[in-house]
Design a protein around this motif. Structure first.
Motif, PDB file in Angstrom:
ATOM      1  N   ASN A 124       0.961  -1.096   0.023  1.00  0.00           N
ATOM      2  CA  ASN A 124       0.008  -0.137   0.160  1.00  0.00           C
ATOM      3  C   ASN A 124       0.958   1.020  -0.086  1.00  0.00           C
ATOM      4  N   ALA A 125       1.941   1.298  -0.839  1.00  0.00           N
ATOM      5  CA  ALA A 125       2.923   2.349  -0.817  1.00  0.00           C
ATOM      6  C   ALA A 125       2.323   3.633  -1.207  1.00  0.00           C
ATOM      7  N   ILE A 126       1.494   3.404  -2.365  1.00  0.00           N
ATOM      8  CA  ILE A 126       0.891   4.707  -3.028  1.00  0.00           C
ATOM      9  C   ILE A 126      -0.155   5.260  -2.003  1.00  0.00           C
ATOM     10  N   GLY A 127      -1.117   4.509  -1.207  1.00  0.00           N
ATOM     11  CA  GLY A 127      -1.672   5.028  -0.031  1.00  0.00           C
ATOM     12  C   GLY A 127      -0.982   5.739   1.013  1.00  0.00           C
ATOM     13  N   PHE A 155      -0.442  -1.182 -19.791  1.00  0.00           N
ATOM     14  CA  PHE A 155      -1.574  -0.134 -19.182  1.00  0.00           C
ATOM     15  C   PHE A 155      -2.414  -0.821 -18.350  1.00  0.00           C
ATOM     16  N   LYS A 156      -3.030  -1.826 -18.872  1.00  0.00           N
ATOM     17  CA  LYS A 156      -4.246  -2.463 -18.474  1.00  0.00           C
ATOM     18  C   LYS A 156      -3.970  -3.020 -16.958  1.00  0.00           C
ATOM     19  N   ALA A 157      -2.753  -3.634 -16.868  1.00  0.00           N
ATOM     20  CA  ALA A 157      -2.471  -4.409 -15.721  1.00  0.00           C
ATOM     21  C   ALA A 157      -2.152  -3.341 -14.533  1.00  0.00           C
ATOM     22  N   LEU A 158      -1.840  -1.955 -14.882  1.00  0.00           N
ATOM     23  CA  LEU A 158      -1.583  -1.128 -14.113  1.00  0.00           C
ATOM     24  C   LEU A 158      -2.792  -0.347 -13.417  1.00  0.00           C
ATOM     25  N   ALA A 159      -3.624  -0.248 -14.526  1.00  0.00           N
ATOM     26  CA  ALA A 159      -5.138   0.353 -14.117  1.00  0.00           C
ATOM     27  C   ALA A 159      -5.758  -0.656 -13.546  1.00  0.00           C
ATOM     28  N   GLU A 160      -5.730  -1.719 -13.648  1.00  0.00           N
ATOM     29  CA  GLU A 160      -6.576  -3.030 -13.142  1.00  0.00           C
ATOM     30  C   GLU A 160      -5.984  -3.135 -11.361  1.00  0.00           C
ATOM     31  N   GLN A 161      -4.826  -2.961 -11.384  1.00  0.00           N
ATOM     32  CA  GLN A 161      -4.253  -3.318  -9.915  1.00  0.00           C
ATOM     33  C   GLN A 161      -4.453  -2.055  -9.197  1.00  0.00           C
ATOM     34  N   THR A 162      -4.165  -1.012  -9.646  1.00  0.00           N
ATOM     35  CA  THR A 162      -4.054   0.218  -8.750  1.00  0.00           C
ATOM     36  C   THR A 162      -5.376   0.999  -8.245  1.00  0.00           C
ATOM     37  N   HIS A 163      -5.425   1.588  -7.114  1.00  0.00           N
ATOM     38  CA  HIS A 163      -6.642   2.130  -6.805  1.00  0.00           C
ATOM     39  C   HIS A 163      -6.507   3.697  -6.735  1.00  0.00           C
ATOM     40  N   THR A 164      -6.086   4.152  -7.870  1.00  0.00           N
ATOM     41  CA  THR A 164      -5.705   5.527  -8.084  1.00  0.00           C
ATOM     42  C   THR A 164      -6.396   6.108  -9.480  1.00  0.00           C
ATOM     43  N   ASN A 165      -6.870   7.325  -9.547  1.00  0.00           N
ATOM     44  CA  ASN A 165      -7.250   7.907 -10.720  1.00  0.00           C
ATOM     45  C   ASN A 165      -6.216   8.705 -11.377  1.00  0.00           C
TER      46      ASN A 165
END
Length: 259
Positions: A124-127, A155-165
């Motif tokens: 949860n580094a981004i959080g 891109f698809k892998a990043l978008a699906e795995q991360t909880h960020t907009n």
């Protein structure tokens, strides 16, 4: 009047950047040779142009391309030990990102894309960074030509795995048009299913290869910044004008993304 307008816009941008004491920009993509380090270098120059305190980190375990931009003073951080993340080094980097103010640009290599992405998510580094008041952006390159499907998958892998907009997609047309089965990027399933997570799109347009293409390629191969080219004597007047045109285009698009 035009000069005055530019000066005012520059002051406004600088003020906006200073309102954010710290932000972290990760450049992530699992396909090598698609322009990740170029994107990192462009970001560093963009923020540097408005007087931000920019700190560049090169984590590529194989090719430290960002390090070769001498004017950017990038620091190499070894995050990989073999095929695994070196947890101590990663923890040290996180400590720095959490405690030191500034605009961080973190360039990541293709070989460490999967383990680093997984580590960011699992820990949860981004959080953590966001809770510490840091804005976090993920920059992902999608390129035309043979690497199109691979970069779309990244891109698809990043978008699906991360909880960020706060994903910024860079469409690099250097290797060809970014289209598949007659669809542009914003019509492709990979994008439409993840559009809510995309903060903005920056297009590195394919230009005349005999003029713009040659100038930009020489600039990139020599790892020079816009300031070095425009303030030096190695490029002709017309080459400088073309490079300045590219700079204005990229920077204007980054203005539209809004950081």
């Amino acid at each position: 009047m035009a000069a005055e307008k530019i000066a005012v816009e520059k002051v406004e941008k600088a003020a906006a950047v200073k309102q954010t004491p710290s932000a972290v920009h990760f450049t992530l993509q699992g396909k090598g040779g698609v322009g990740k380090s170029l994107v990192s270098a462009l970001l560093a120059q963009y923020f540097g142009s408005v007087g931000a305190d920019v700190k560049c980190i090169d984590t590529d375990p194989v090719n430290q391309t960002l390090m070769n931009y001498k004017a950017l003073n990038a620091q190499h951080v070894k995050l990989m030990e073999g095929s695994k993340i070196d947890e101590r080094n990663f923890d040290s980097l996180m400590e720095r990102l959490l405690s030191e103010d500034g605009i961080y640009v973190v360039d990541n290599g293709a070989s460490s894309f999967v383990p680093l992405s997984n580590y960011l998510i699992e820990n949860n580094a981004i959080g953590m960074l966001q809770e510490a008041g840091r804005d976090v952006f993920i920059h992902c390159v999608v390129t035309g030509g043979q690497a199109l499907l691979d970069t779309l998958s990244g891109f698809k892998a990043l978008a699906e795995q991360t909880h960020t907009n706060n994903i910024v997609v860079w469409l690099n047309e250097f290797f060809g048009a970014i289209e598949h089965n007659g669809k542009a990027f914003n019509e492709m399933k990979a994008y439409t299913e993840n559009a809510s997570k995309v903060r903005g799109i920056v297009r590195i347009a394919k230009r005349n290869q005999d003029t713009f293409g040659r100038d930009i390629e020489e600039m990139a191969s020599r790892k020079l910044t816009f300031c070095e080219v425009l303030g030096g004597s190695d490029f002709t007047i017309m080459a400088k004008q073309r490079i300045k045109t590219v700079q204005k285009d990229i920077f204007a698009q980054l203005d539209e993304v809004g950081f």
